[in-house]
Design a protein around this motif. Structure first.
Motif, PDB file in Angstrom:
ATOM      1  N   MET A 178      -9.242 -16.967  -6.569  1.00 53.31           N
ATOM      2  CA  MET A 178      -9.535 -15.570  -6.238  1.00 53.31           C
ATOM      3  C   MET A 178      -9.964 -15.419  -4.785  1.00 53.31           C
ATOM      4  O   MET A 178      -9.847 -14.356  -4.204  1.00 53.31           O
ATOM      5  CB  MET A 178     -10.543 -15.036  -7.275  1.00 53.31           C
ATOM      6  CG  MET A 178     -11.925 -14.952  -6.938  1.00 53.31           C
ATOM      7  SD  MET A 178     -13.180 -14.215  -8.008  1.00 53.31           S
ATOM      8  CE  MET A 178     -12.628 -13.990  -9.638  1.00 53.31           C
ATOM      9  N   ASP A 179     -10.425 -16.509  -4.132  1.00 52.27           N
ATOM     10  CA  ASP A 179     -11.048 -16.321  -2.829  1.00 52.27           C
ATOM     11  C   ASP A 179     -10.053 -16.236  -1.679  1.00 52.27           C
ATOM     12  O   ASP A 179     -10.436 -16.002  -0.543  1.00 52.27           O
ATOM     13  CB  ASP A 179     -12.094 -17.416  -2.560  1.00 52.27           C
ATOM     14  CG  ASP A 179     -11.543 -18.791  -2.841  1.00 52.27           C
ATOM     15  OD1 ASP A 179     -10.363 -18.871  -3.247  1.00 52.27           O
ATOM     16  OD2 ASP A 179     -12.275 -19.767  -2.652  1.00 52.27           O
TER      17      ASP A 179
ATOM     18  N   LEU B 236      -7.948 -13.906  -1.552  1.00 47.02           N
ATOM     19  CA  LEU B 236      -7.671 -12.482  -1.418  1.00 47.02           C
ATOM     20  C   LEU B 236      -8.521 -11.848  -0.314  1.00 47.02           C
ATOM     21  O   LEU B 236      -8.030 -11.084   0.493  1.00 47.02           O
ATOM     22  CB  LEU B 236      -7.918 -11.784  -2.749  1.00 47.02           C
ATOM     23  CG  LEU B 236      -7.550 -10.308  -2.766  1.00 47.02           C
ATOM     24  CD1 LEU B 236      -6.052 -10.131  -2.602  1.00 47.02           C
ATOM     25  CD2 LEU B 236      -8.002  -9.673  -4.076  1.00 47.02           C
ATOM     26  N   TYR B 237      -9.801 -12.141  -0.355  1.00 44.60           N
ATOM     27  CA  TYR B 237     -10.704 -11.553   0.635  1.00 44.60           C
ATOM     28  C   TYR B 237     -11.038 -12.620   1.663  1.00 44.60           C
ATOM     29  O   TYR B 237     -11.877 -13.469   1.437  1.00 44.60           O
ATOM     30  CB  TYR B 237     -11.997 -11.094  -0.059  1.00 44.60           C
ATOM     31  CG  TYR B 237     -11.864  -9.842  -0.880  1.00 44.60           C
ATOM     32  CD1 TYR B 237     -10.623  -9.292  -1.163  1.00 44.60           C
ATOM     33  CD2 TYR B 237     -12.986  -9.196  -1.374  1.00 44.60           C
ATOM     34  CE1 TYR B 237     -10.510  -8.144  -1.916  1.00 44.60           C
ATOM     35  CE2 TYR B 237     -12.880  -8.040  -2.129  1.00 44.60           C
ATOM     36  CZ  TYR B 237     -11.643  -7.525  -2.395  1.00 44.60           C
ATOM     37  OH  TYR B 237     -11.543  -6.386  -3.145  1.00 44.60           O
TER      38      TYR B 237
ATOM     39  N   LEU C  32     -10.859  -8.573  -7.873  1.00 42.54           N
ATOM     40  CA  LEU C  32     -10.993 -10.029  -7.974  1.00 42.54           C
ATOM     41  C   LEU C  32     -10.807 -10.508  -9.410  1.00 42.54           C
ATOM     42  O   LEU C  32     -10.207 -11.557  -9.650  1.00 42.54           O
ATOM     43  CB  LEU C  32     -12.347 -10.459  -7.401  1.00 42.54           C
ATOM     44  CG  LEU C  32     -12.462 -10.247  -5.881  1.00 42.54           C
ATOM     45  CD1 LEU C  32     -13.906 -10.348  -5.417  1.00 42.54           C
ATOM     46  CD2 LEU C  32     -11.600 -11.255  -5.122  1.00 42.54           C
TER      47      LEU C  32
ATOM     48  N   GLY D  43     -15.471 -14.861 -14.610  1.00 41.41           N
ATOM     49  CA  GLY D  43     -14.894 -14.195 -13.444  1.00 41.41           C
ATOM     50  C   GLY D  43     -15.970 -13.561 -12.577  1.00 41.41           C
ATOM     51  O   GLY D  43     -15.926 -13.642 -11.346  1.00 41.41           O
TER      52      GLY D  43
ATOM     53  N   LYS E 209     -17.644 -16.052 -10.448  1.00 49.43           N
ATOM     54  CA  LYS E 209     -16.821 -16.392  -9.272  1.00 49.43           C
ATOM     55  C   LYS E 209     -16.954 -15.318  -8.203  1.00 49.43           C
ATOM     56  O   LYS E 209     -17.017 -15.613  -7.009  1.00 49.43           O
ATOM     57  CB  LYS E 209     -15.345 -16.506  -9.682  1.00 49.43           C
ATOM     58  CG  LYS E 209     -14.953 -17.827 -10.292  1.00 49.43           C
ATOM     59  CD  LYS E 209     -13.425 -17.870 -10.349  1.00 49.43           C
ATOM     60  CE  LYS E 209     -12.915 -19.165 -10.963  1.00 49.43           C
ATOM     61  NZ  LYS E 209     -11.454 -19.224 -10.970  1.00 49.43           N
ATOM     62  N   VAL E 210     -16.943 -14.057  -8.633  1.00 50.98           N
ATOM     63  CA  VAL E 210     -17.106 -12.951  -7.680  1.00 50.98           C
ATOM     64  C   VAL E 210     -18.430 -13.094  -6.951  1.00 50.98           C
ATOM     65  O   VAL E 210     -18.501 -12.949  -5.719  1.00 50.98           O
ATOM     66  CB  VAL E 210     -17.030 -11.589  -8.418  1.00 50.98           C
ATOM     67  CG1 VAL E 210     -17.406 -10.458  -7.474  1.00 50.98           C
ATOM     68  CG2 VAL E 210     -15.645 -11.361  -9.012  1.00 50.98           C
TER      69      VAL E 210
ATOM     70  N   LEU F  96     -15.220 -10.206   4.418  1.00 48.92           N
ATOM     71  CA  LEU F  96     -16.535 -10.302   3.780  1.00 48.92           C
ATOM     72  C   LEU F  96     -17.651 -10.210   4.821  1.00 48.92           C
ATOM     73  O   LEU F  96     -18.701  -9.627   4.560  1.00 48.92           O
ATOM     74  CB  LEU F  96     -16.620 -11.613   2.995  1.00 48.92           C
ATOM     75  CG  LEU F  96     -15.722 -11.664   1.761  1.00 48.92           C
ATOM     76  CD1 LEU F  96     -15.673 -13.074   1.182  1.00 48.92           C
ATOM     77  CD2 LEU F  96     -16.200 -10.680   0.705  1.00 48.92           C
TER      78      LEU F  96
ATOM     79  N   LEU G 111     -18.327 -15.787  -4.365  1.00 50.00           N
ATOM     80  CA  LEU G 111     -17.573 -15.390  -3.179  1.00 50.00           C
ATOM     81  C   LEU G 111     -18.392 -14.485  -2.276  1.00 50.00           C
ATOM     82  O   LEU G 111     -18.326 -14.572  -1.056  1.00 50.00           O
ATOM     83  CB  LEU G 111     -16.292 -14.665  -3.620  1.00 50.00           C
ATOM     84  CG  LEU G 111     -15.340 -14.225  -2.520  1.00 50.00           C
ATOM     85  CD1 LEU G 111     -14.770 -15.440  -1.799  1.00 50.00           C
ATOM     86  CD2 LEU G 111     -14.210 -13.385  -3.097  1.00 50.00           C
ATOM     87  N   PHE G 112     -19.172 -13.608  -2.878  1.00 47.36           N
ATOM     88  CA  PHE G 112     -19.936 -12.627  -2.100  1.00 47.36           C
ATOM     89  C   PHE G 112     -21.323 -13.126  -1.717  1.00 47.36           C
ATOM     90  O   PHE G 112     -22.058 -12.414  -1.072  1.00 47.36           O
ATOM     91  CB  PHE G 112     -20.049 -11.311  -2.876  1.00 47.36           C
ATOM     92  CG  PHE G 112     -18.888 -10.380  -2.645  1.00 47.36           C
ATOM     93  CD1 PHE G 112     -19.005  -9.319  -1.766  1.00 47.36           C
ATOM     94  CD2 PHE G 112     -17.681 -10.585  -3.288  1.00 47.36           C
ATOM     95  CE1 PHE G 112     -17.933  -8.461  -1.536  1.00 47.36           C
ATOM     96  CE2 PHE G 112     -16.610  -9.734  -3.072  1.00 47.36           C
ATOM     97  CZ  PHE G 112     -16.738  -8.677  -2.190  1.00 47.36           C
TER      98      PHE G 112
ATOM     99  N   TYR H  18     -18.150  -6.707   5.708  1.00 42.62           N
ATOM    100  CA  TYR H  18     -18.796  -6.000   4.588  1.00 42.62           C
ATOM    101  C   TYR H  18     -20.290  -6.284   4.576  1.00 42.62           C
ATOM    102  O   TYR H  18     -21.105  -5.378   4.429  1.00 42.62           O
ATOM    103  CB  TYR H  18     -18.149  -6.440   3.274  1.00 42.62           C
ATOM    104  CG  TYR H  18     -18.788  -5.851   2.040  1.00 42.62           C
ATOM    105  CD1 TYR H  18     -18.886  -4.465   1.873  1.00 42.62           C
ATOM    106  CD2 TYR H  18     -19.293  -6.668   1.039  1.00 42.62           C
ATOM    107  CE1 TYR H  18     -19.462  -3.922   0.745  1.00 42.62           C
ATOM    108  CE2 TYR H  18     -19.871  -6.122  -0.094  1.00 42.62           C
ATOM    109  CZ  TYR H  18     -19.962  -4.756  -0.242  1.00 42.62           C
ATOM    110  OH  TYR H  18     -20.534  -4.230  -1.357  1.00 42.62           O
ATOM    111  N   ARG H  19     -20.632  -7.566   4.761  1.00 36.35           N
ATOM    112  CA  ARG H  19     -22.057  -7.934   4.730  1.00 36.35           C
ATOM    113  C   ARG H  19     -22.790  -7.364   5.934  1.00 36.35           C
ATOM    114  O   ARG H  19     -23.926  -6.925   5.826  1.00 36.35           O
ATOM    115  CB  ARG H  19     -22.198  -9.453   4.729  1.00 36.35           C
ATOM    116  CG  ARG H  19     -21.734 -10.101   3.451  1.00 36.35           C
ATOM    117  CD  ARG H  19     -22.213 -11.551   3.409  1.00 36.35           C
ATOM    118  NE  ARG H  19     -21.565 -12.260   2.318  1.00 36.35           N
ATOM    119  CZ  ARG H  19     -20.502 -13.045   2.474  1.00 36.35           C
ATOM    120  NH1 ARG H  19     -19.979 -13.219   3.674  1.00 36.35           N
ATOM    121  NH2 ARG H  19     -19.966 -13.652   1.438  1.00 36.35           N
TER     122      ARG H  19
END
Lengths: 134, 453
Positions: free
Chosen positions: A1-2, A4-5, B397, B444, B447-448, A10, B451-452, A13-14
């Motif tokens: 998934m990573d 994608l962004y 995501l 999921g 995981k999000v 990021l 990532l953040f 965004y932060r």
């Protein structure tokens, strides 16, 4: 998934650039995404020469809309309105540099659409900004 | 609102860079010892979703080596093969218009269409199939009532009582009506756990509203409203009651006779039926007194150049050729649900809801869960926010993991204003949902968060 962004998105965004308000803005424009209720307020100072002197935005949104606003405001600071008018939707997508699904297009383009409305009395936008990107 | 927060460790909301307002009172909940684990749920679940899944062709599709974890049944349900077949059967073997053809195909089509009406009537406990009007969805059903009963019965200074929970479809038609009529809207507020404040409702009833319209189950936060008690009190105050059943009919036993309401609206496509199917139920005497909705064919008895007399109910409200295939598909869908047993459907979803609320609260640090805690008045709609991550990003995501959830305001913007969130992420369940779907959601989300972070 990573994949994608990417990290730059990021990071914007932060720590969004130009996030805040201007004390006496020449132009204030609100934009919203009716699908999700996200809001953006864009403020601009434009000097006598027609140059974007200062720019700021506030609002709440997803990583894509916030990063796109952060990048766009960076891009237009110090730019003459004639140059700002050349910024098209595709330029914004190109700068984001990630795959944007149709459902998320409104998020990515909220800032440039708001900018266009903010300046519609002052500059003639190029026709390509009116087009939906392919 | 109950915010399920970890009992120790740093505050994830305070630590993040992007301010995300936290809603509600922030009550910390301990792990519920009464929440069964996945194995226990598999043992006690009144339905077997793995068997049910064999009836849903979409689970045969490959999403990168796995099936889709479809957690958006509140938006629309998946469709079982019997529904697809019923639609196909009409289109391939029984094609004709209804109520017209003096030939075998026409009679077959009419029998299938009216048979579907009979099935829908029985499914929601209506006494009389003539009280079922086929519409496209709950939205059209509510608009129909606003434009016919409403226009005739609401006048200047009259009040309609709605609630803060309403979907836009049970809000905007009434706004349009009161603007035209110079009438008023009042709203029953919700408390911090997302339940309607009944004292406020009673206070509003003392103003003698003409109509009370509220949702049976909130599509935003899963609250199940005490419909029967609210109907009784509204009737004592002299008001009619419209119930939006879009999120109830697919998920629990519903009997309009027992609810004793006056209008009941629902969408077929959320109840395993095709899109374009839905129904309005109303008391026959109300339907008979209401003016028609649209004019055209089918809804007439006799037409002259300058005058028309109207058909009997419900056909008076079904102008033009209806979506015959969709109605027949809806008939097959409700028959399928009857076969499963709506008590069992509710039992299954109740277990899943308890499991999901627990799994999110304890598996996803800092998550804010909206709506009542698991119990009798909580349906399988779970809206939540992650600190520092916008719901849109969450949904995008999760999609990479073939986990389908909704993100946004779910057509309940006033509710989201009340929650203090521009948007929420929402997982919602159906008869085919499993604990594995929820485990994939939680994995999921972790995981999000990684990532953040």
């Amino acid at each position: 998934m990573d994949d994608l962004y990417r990290a730059e998105i990021l990071e914007h965004y932060r720590h969004p650039h130009n996030f805040g308000t201007l004390e006496h803005p020449d132009v204030v424009q609100e934009g919203s995404n009716p699908l999700c209720g996200d809001r953006l307020t864009l403020m601009l100072d434009v000097d006598e020469q027609g140059v974007v002197d200062e720019v700021a935005f506030t609002g709440r949104g997803c990583a894509i809309s916030q990063a796109s606003a952060s990048m766009l405001t960076d891009r237009i600071r110090g730019l003459p309105l004639a140059e700002v008018a050349k910024i098209g939707r595709q330029d914004v997508l190109d700068e984001l540099g990630i795959e944007i699904s149709p459902a998320r297009l409104k998020c990515a383009l909220l800032s440039v659409d708001t900018l266009r409305r903010a300046l519609e009395d002052r500059v003639a936008w190029q026709a390509e900004t009116e087009e939906e990107p392919a | 609102m109950v915010a399920y927060l970890p009992s120790d460790g740093p505050d994830p909301v305070a630590d993040c860079d992007v301010a995300v307002p936290r809603t509600g009172s922030g009550t910390a909940l301990e792990a519920g010892p009464d929440v069964p684990d996945a194995a226990e749920i598999a043992r006690i679940d009144p339905l077997d979703p793995l068997v049910i899944r064999r009836d849903f062709p979409i689970f045969e599709r490959d999403f990168g080596g796995r099936t889709v974890a479809y957690l958006d049944s509140a938006a629309t349900s998946l469709k079982p093969r019997v529904v697809v077949d019923a639609v196909n059967d009409y289109n391939t073997r029984h094609t004709a218009n209804v109520h017209r053809g003096i030939y075998a195909l026409g009679e077959e089509a009419t029998a299938l269409y009216e048979g579907a009406r009979e099935r829908v009537a029985r499914f929601i406990g209506a006494r009389d199939r003539h009280e079922i009007v086929f519409v496209r969805n709950a939205t059209e059903a509510i608009n129909l009532v606003a434009a016919t009963w409403g226009r005739r019965n609401i006048g200047a200074g009259d009040t309609i009582v709605l609630t803060e929970l309403e979907h836009h479809s049970n809000l905007v038609p009434w706004q349009m009506l009161i603007q035209e009529k110079d009438a008023d809207l009042e709203f029953v507020p919700i408390d911090d756990e997302g339940r309607l404040v009944q004292e406020s409702y009673d206070a509003l009833l003392r103003t003698h509203p003409k109509l009370v319209a509220f949702t049976h189950v909130s599509n935003g936060i899963g609250t199940i409203n005490p419909v029967r008690e609210m109907v009784d009190r509204a009737h004592r105050a002299g008001a009619l009651v419209l119930v939006d059943g879009a999120q109830a009919v697919p998920h629990m036993p519903v009997s309009v006779a027992e609810l004793d309401c006056d209008f009941y609206a629902f969408s077929g496509h959320k109840a395993l039926g095709p899109t374009g199917s839905g129904a309005l139920w109303a008391r026959r005497e109300l339907l008979e007194a209401m003016p028609p909705y649209m004019g055209g064919g089918e809804m007439i008895r006799e037409v002259h150049l300058r005058s028309t007399t109207y058909n009997d109910v419900p056909w008076k409200f079904e102008a033009g050729t209806p979506d015959i295939a969709a109605a027949i598909g809806l008939g097959a869908a409700v028959e399928y649900l009857v076969g499963l047993g709506m008590d069992r459907v509710r039992g299954h979803e109740r277990l899943l809801t308890a499991y999901a609320l627990d799994a999110l609260a304890h598996g996803v640090p800092g998550v804010t869960l909206h709506g009542p805690r698991a119990g009798d008045d909580r349906a399988g709609v779970v809206s939540f926010n992650l600190p520092g991550v916008h719901p849109h990003d969450v949904a995008t995501l999760l999609d990479r993991e073939a986990v389908a959830i909704r993100a946004g305001h779910h057509c309940t913007q006033p509710l989201h204003e009340r929650l203090g969130e521009a948007a929420t992420a929402r997982a919602s369940f159906g008869v085919y949902s499993t604990t594995d779907d929820i485990d994939r959601l939680v994995a999921g989300l972790r995981k999000v968060q990684a990532l953040f972070s």
